[in-house]
Design a protein around this motif. Sequence first.
Motif, short mmCIF file in Angstrom:
data_model
loop_
_atom_site.label_atom_id
_atom_site.label_comp_id
_atom_site.label_asym_id
_atom_site.label_seq_id
_atom_site.Cartn_x
_atom_site.Cartn_y
_atom_site.Cartn_z
N SER A 145 0.86 -1.18 0.00
CA SER A 145 0.00 0.00 0.00
C SER A 145 0.90 1.23 0.00
N ILE A 146 0.40 2.28 -0.65
CA ILE A 146 1.17 3.52 -0.74
C ILE A 146 0.21 4.69 -0.55
N ASN A 194 3.88 0.72 2.77
CA ASN A 194 3.85 -0.41 3.68
C ASN A 194 3.65 -1.68 2.88
N SER A 195 4.27 -2.75 3.32
CA SER A 195 4.11 -4.04 2.68
C SER A 195 4.06 -5.10 3.76
N GLU A 242 -1.38 -4.09 9.72
CA GLU A 242 -2.25 -2.97 9.36
C GLU A 242 -1.42 -1.86 8.75
N THR A 243 -1.99 -1.22 7.77
CA THR A 243 -1.29 -0.13 7.10
C THR A 243 -1.64 1.18 7.77
#
Length: 137
Positions: free
Chosen positions: A69-70, A88-89, A104-105
Amino acid sequence: MTKDKTSVLLFIDDDPKPIAELETPIVFDFDTSKLADGDHVLKIISKSPKGREGIRKIKFTVKNGPSISIEGLKENDIVDGSFPLMINSYDKDSQKSFVIEGSETPQTVPVWMWVIIILIAAWGAYYGITYFNGHPY
């Protein structure tokens, strides 16, 4: 294979070698962990006991790899200069239980949420001041 049941051959993409040859009815555990992430086609060829054949193709997408996610850059954005990116990955692996740390992001609080928080705080302050100083009406 017996001659009184319909058999099916399962193919992935354009591979000439089937991943399975089964008699129907069957429940097949389709493991995608060995497939690359991305778009694929499952091709099912059925052969009836009378020699007739049927074919069905099903498109699907594999996403076994870690989720990425970005925040700070969207598809087709026009950018200039430098700006912060939050990336995040995380990978679910084959866990049987949910792990909170790293799963969790984190996301920034959107502007509209800050506006609502400020309005609620301002209303609360106004109510508190008027309540303790006597009602003006």
